[in-house]
Design a protein around this motif. Structure first.
Motif, short mmCIF file in Angstrom:
data_model
loop_
_atom_site.label_atom_id
_atom_site.label_comp_id
_atom_site.label_asym_id
_atom_site.label_seq_id
_atom_site.Cartn_x
_atom_site.Cartn_y
_atom_site.Cartn_z
N GLN A 1 0.84 -1.20 0.00
CA GLN A 1 0.00 0.00 0.00
C GLN A 1 0.88 1.25 0.00
OE1 GLN A 1 -2.06 -0.39 3.70
NE2 GLN A 1 -3.51 -1.93 2.94
N LEU A 2 0.31 2.33 -0.50
CA LEU A 2 0.92 3.65 -0.33
C LEU A 2 0.18 4.35 0.80
CD1 LEU A 2 1.49 4.81 -4.01
CD2 LEU A 2 3.11 3.75 -2.44
N ARG A 3 0.93 4.97 1.69
CA ARG A 3 0.30 5.47 2.90
C ARG A 3 0.95 6.76 3.35
NH1 ARG A 3 0.36 1.18 7.65
NH2 ARG A 3 -0.93 0.13 6.09
N GLY A 4 0.13 7.67 3.86
CA GLY A 4 0.64 8.87 4.51
C GLY A 4 0.61 8.68 6.00
N GLU B 1 5.64 9.83 3.85
CA GLU B 1 4.88 9.12 2.83
C GLU B 1 5.67 7.87 2.49
OE1 GLU B 1 4.31 11.85 -0.36
OE2 GLU B 1 2.71 12.93 0.67
N VAL B 2 5.00 6.72 2.55
CA VAL B 2 5.71 5.46 2.44
C VAL B 2 4.92 4.44 1.64
CG1 VAL B 2 6.95 5.76 4.63
CG2 VAL B 2 4.70 4.64 4.62
N ALA B 3 5.65 3.47 1.10
CA ALA B 3 5.05 2.24 0.58
C ALA B 3 5.21 1.20 1.68
CB ALA B 3 5.76 1.79 -0.69
N VAL B 4 4.15 0.43 1.93
CA VAL B 4 4.12 -0.45 3.09
C VAL B 4 3.84 -1.89 2.67
CG1 VAL B 4 3.04 -0.87 5.33
CG2 VAL B 4 3.19 1.46 4.44
N ILE B 5 4.60 -2.81 3.27
CA ILE B 5 4.33 -4.24 3.11
C ILE B 5 4.35 -4.87 4.49
CG2 ILE B 5 6.75 -4.92 2.80
CD1 ILE B 5 5.81 -7.00 0.77
N GLU B 6 3.54 -5.87 4.70
CA GLU B 6 3.51 -6.54 6.01
C GLU B 6 4.32 -7.83 5.94
OE1 GLU B 6 0.24 -8.75 8.75
OE2 GLU B 6 -0.17 -6.63 8.32
N HIS B 7 5.20 -7.99 6.91
CA HIS B 7 5.99 -9.22 7.04
C HIS B 7 5.46 -10.03 8.22
CE1 HIS B 7 9.23 -12.02 7.78
NE2 HIS B 7 9.47 -11.48 8.96
N CYS B 8 5.18 -11.29 7.98
CA CYS B 8 4.73 -12.19 9.05
C CYS B 8 5.84 -13.19 9.34
CB CYS B 8 3.46 -12.93 8.64
SG CYS B 8 2.06 -11.82 8.34
N THR C 1 1.99 10.54 -5.60
CA THR C 1 1.33 11.41 -6.58
C THR C 1 -0.15 11.15 -6.52
OG1 THR C 1 1.50 9.79 -8.36
CG2 THR C 1 3.37 11.29 -8.06
N ALA C 2 -0.91 11.99 -7.18
CA ALA C 2 -2.38 11.81 -7.17
C ALA C 2 -2.78 10.49 -7.78
CB ALA C 2 -3.03 12.98 -7.92
N ALA C 3 -2.00 10.04 -8.79
CA ALA C 3 -2.35 8.78 -9.46
C ALA C 3 -2.16 7.60 -8.55
CB ALA C 3 -1.48 8.62 -10.71
N ALA C 4 -1.33 7.76 -7.52
CA ALA C 4 -1.04 6.64 -6.64
C ALA C 4 -2.18 6.34 -5.70
CB ALA C 4 0.23 6.91 -5.83
N GLY C 5 -3.08 7.29 -5.51
CA GLY C 5 -4.21 7.05 -4.61
C GLY C 5 -3.87 7.46 -3.20
N ALA C 6 -4.88 7.51 -2.38
CA ALA C 6 -4.71 7.98 -1.02
C ALA C 6 -4.10 6.96 -0.10
CB ALA C 6 -6.06 8.45 -0.47
N GLY C 7 -4.23 5.66 -0.44
CA GLY C 7 -3.66 4.64 0.40
C GLY C 7 -4.53 4.39 1.63
N ALA C 8 -3.94 3.67 2.59
CA ALA C 8 -4.67 3.30 3.79
C ALA C 8 -4.31 4.25 4.92
CB ALA C 8 -4.35 1.86 4.18
N ALA C 9 -4.94 4.01 6.05
CA ALA C 9 -4.68 4.84 7.23
C ALA C 9 -3.29 4.60 7.75
CB ALA C 9 -5.71 4.52 8.30
N ALA C 10 -2.79 5.51 8.53
CA ALA C 10 -1.44 5.39 9.08
C ALA C 10 -1.38 4.24 10.07
CB ALA C 10 -1.06 6.69 9.79
#
Length: 283
Positions: free
Chosen positions: A121-124, A209-216, A272-281
């Motif tokens: 996800q992209l996230r602020g 502003e970050v790209a996020v991945i979850e590691h299990c 950028t705007a094209a990337a979308g708003a993403g999820a919550a922090a």
């Protein structure tokens, strides 16, 4: 009269090579019962066969020669058993590490499922007030340092009557990855300014502003998440310079089972705007 065995016969009796027996003689680990002063021929007694067999078994188990020497020289059975048990414990730990490494390698060789990056996800992330511990650490020590710092943060926030307002996180400088030594900060969001005590200090964790991945899973396997995130960012986002972040959604505080731990890995990007708003922090 004592009956001696030639080195060749003793070799066959113990399944040790002549070269090995000569080496053990040179280092005084297994000395012959007699050495002919004229010819230099080595001779062994039948009573030495059990000792030689014990030495060979220890070598098959990877015990260093100096440890074998200490076992043979042990003054009593308790001391001998303690030394052997210590080596067996090290072997078991090493076997566990080997099994984990094999499992991780097999996992790496398994092709990723189609759309595996869908969870990115992209996230602020907004700025947050927190208690923090910072230090310059090396890669080899960061695990122990992290656990100690995290425990200190939880204890300090609780002792000052503050409320946790999010999950604990970490900020890690590029040098920690590129040079294997760099600045690391572990923080715990809370609802009031923490009073500095010990290593704990107040910190305003900046927005990002970050790209996020979850590691299990355990931290030793987090490199796969970093790799997948880097590949995704290189193709779909504008990466920027800045420290990496991690958020520890489930950690040792919740369960000692590291296979159940969940960590969000965050790569700094320029959205950028094209990337979308993403999820919550996070948190």
């Amino acid at each position: 009269m004592t009956s001696y065995l030639s080195i060749g016969v003793f070799s066959r009796a113990t399944h040790m090579s002549v070269k090995t027996l000569r080496h053990y003689h040179e280092i005084a680990l297994l000395e012959p019962a007699e050495v002919d002063p004229g010819t230099g021929y080595r001779r062994y007694s039948a009573e030495q066969i059990p000792t030689a067999q014990v030495v060979r078994r220890f070598r098959d188990l990877g015990m260093p020669l100096e440890e074998i020497r200490s076992v043979l020289a042990a003054g009593n059975i308790e001391d001998r058993t303690r030394r052997i048990s210590a080596h067996l414990s090290r072997l078991e730990a090493e076997l566990g590490r080997t099994r984990r490494a094999v499992a991780e390698l097999r996992d790496l060789l398994t092709p990723p499922a189609s759309g595996a990056a869908a969870g990115i996800q992209l996230r602020g992330i907004p700025a947050v007030q927190a208690a923090a511990v910072s230090a310059t650490v090396g890669v080899e020590e960061v695990g122990a340092w992290f656990q100690g710092a995290l425990g200190e943060l939880f204890a300090t926030v609780a002792s000052q009557g503050l409320r946790e307002t999010g999950v604990a996180g970490g900020v890690y400088a590029d040098e920690l990855f590129t040079l294997h030594r760099g600045r690391a900060t572990v923080f715990l969001p809370c609802d009031g300014p923490v009073r500095a005590v010990g290593r704990v200090e107040p910190l305003l964790v900046p927005a990002a502003e970050v790209a996020v991945i979850e590691h299990c899973g355990p931290p030793s396997q987090v490199d796969r998440a970093y790799g997948a995130l880097a590949a995704h960012v290189s193709r779909h986002a504008l990466a920027v310079d800045g420290p990496m972040r991690e958020y520890y959604l489930v950690n040792q505080r919740q369960t000692p089972d590291s296979t159940q731990w969940r960590t969000e890995v965050c790569w700094p990007v320029f959205r950028t705007a094209a990337a979308g708003a993403g999820a919550a922090a996070a948190g």
